[in-house]
Design a protein around this motif. Sequence first.
Motif: not given
Length: 378
Positions: A203, A207, A218-222, A226, A275, A302, A305-306
Motif C-alpha cells: 500500500n 498511500d 489512503y485510497d479507501q476501498g480502492g 476504480s 493498485a 490491502g 482495496n477492491r
Amino acid sequence: MTGMRTAIGLMSGTSLDGIDVALLRTDGESIVERGPSLGRSYESAFRRRLQGALETAKVIKDRTERPGDLREIDRELTLRHAEAVRTLLAENDLKPADIDVIGFHGQTVLHRPNDALTVQLGDGGLLADETGIDVVYDMRANDMVHGGQGAPLIPAYHAALAAGLSQARRGAVVFVNIGGISNLTFIGSGGERIVAFDSGPGNTLIDQWVEAHAGIPYDQGGMIASEGRVNADLAGRYLGHAFFTDPVRRSLDRNDFRPPEGKEASLEDGARTLAHVTAAAILRSARHLPERPKLYVVCGGGRLNRVIMDDLASLAQVEEAEVVAAEAVDLNGDSMEAEAWAYLAVRSLRGLPLTFPGTTGVKAPVTGGLLRKSGMAG
C-alpha cells in the motif's frame, strides 16, 4: 506444564496508520486460540511525525542511535502502545496479571539487510513498566546477526494457521500480507516446507500518491483507483525492477520503491496503476516459489482495496489459483500480524526458532527477541 501462555501482540506497520492489538492463547507451536483484537489509528499529526522519522533515520549507522527527535518519538510511540494494551484489557475485563507476555514489534524506521541494520522505534522497558506485563521485543536483530534478512518473521505463525485450513490439504497455500510492503509465506503441500519473502510494494506507493495529490492518507476501498486506468508504461517501469527477477530474495525498505512524479499520471490513473503494480508484484514474486500455489489467503489493509483484490484474482486465475480474503477462511485479516507477534513472543520465551533458512535466509533456525520483565510483575 502444557506450555500454553496468554499473550498480547502489538504491530505498527510500514503504512504508519496505527496500532493493531490482538490477544492469543498458544503454546508457540501448533495450538493457537485466537482472542479479541482492536485497532487504534494514529492522529494525523503523529503520523506526519513518523513520516519525518523515516527521513531522520536515514543517517543511522548504529541501531542504537536516535538522532534528531527520534528519542522523543520513541517514547511517544511506546506510550501509545501502552494505552492500546490498556484499552484491550479494559474492554475485555482483563487485568495485567492475566497476561503472560506482550510481543512488541515497534515501528520500523530503517531496514537495510545488506548492511545487517534494522531499526525499530519502541522502548520495551518502558512498555513493560507502563503495562505491568513482561515484554519481548527487538525480535529481528538476532536473525540478522546470524546472516538473515531480519524479515519476514510472521511465517512461523502462518504455518501454524495453515495447518488448520482444509484447503491446505489439497495443495500449496500462500499467505499474502499487503501492508506498506507486501510479503508472501508459502506452505508447501503437506505443510513440510516453508518459504517466505517480501514480494514488492504493497500500500505504501498508493498511500503516498493519494496523500500527495488528494491530501488523504489512503485510497479507501480502492474508490479512487476504480475511476482510473492502468498506465502501462508506468506499471512496466515498476514491474521491470530487478527485484522481481533477482534469484536472491531480499527484504525491502519502503524507500526501495518510490511513488511516481506528480506529472506522470492523473490522481485516478496513478492510483489505478499502483493498485495493479501491487497485485502484479505478488504474482511476479510468486514465480520464485518452489511449487505453484492453489490458494492465496490475503490479509493486511490491502485486502480492503477492491481494485487490488480484483487484479490479484484475475492474475491468479490464469495460473488456476484462488484468491480469498482471510475472513473467507475464518481468519482475521486485520489482526493477523498482531497475533503473530503474540505467537512469536511465546516462541521466544520457549527458546524456539523465530526464523528459518527458507524465510529470512538465516544460516540455521534461530530464536530471537529481548525479554524485559515488568517491574510490577508478581
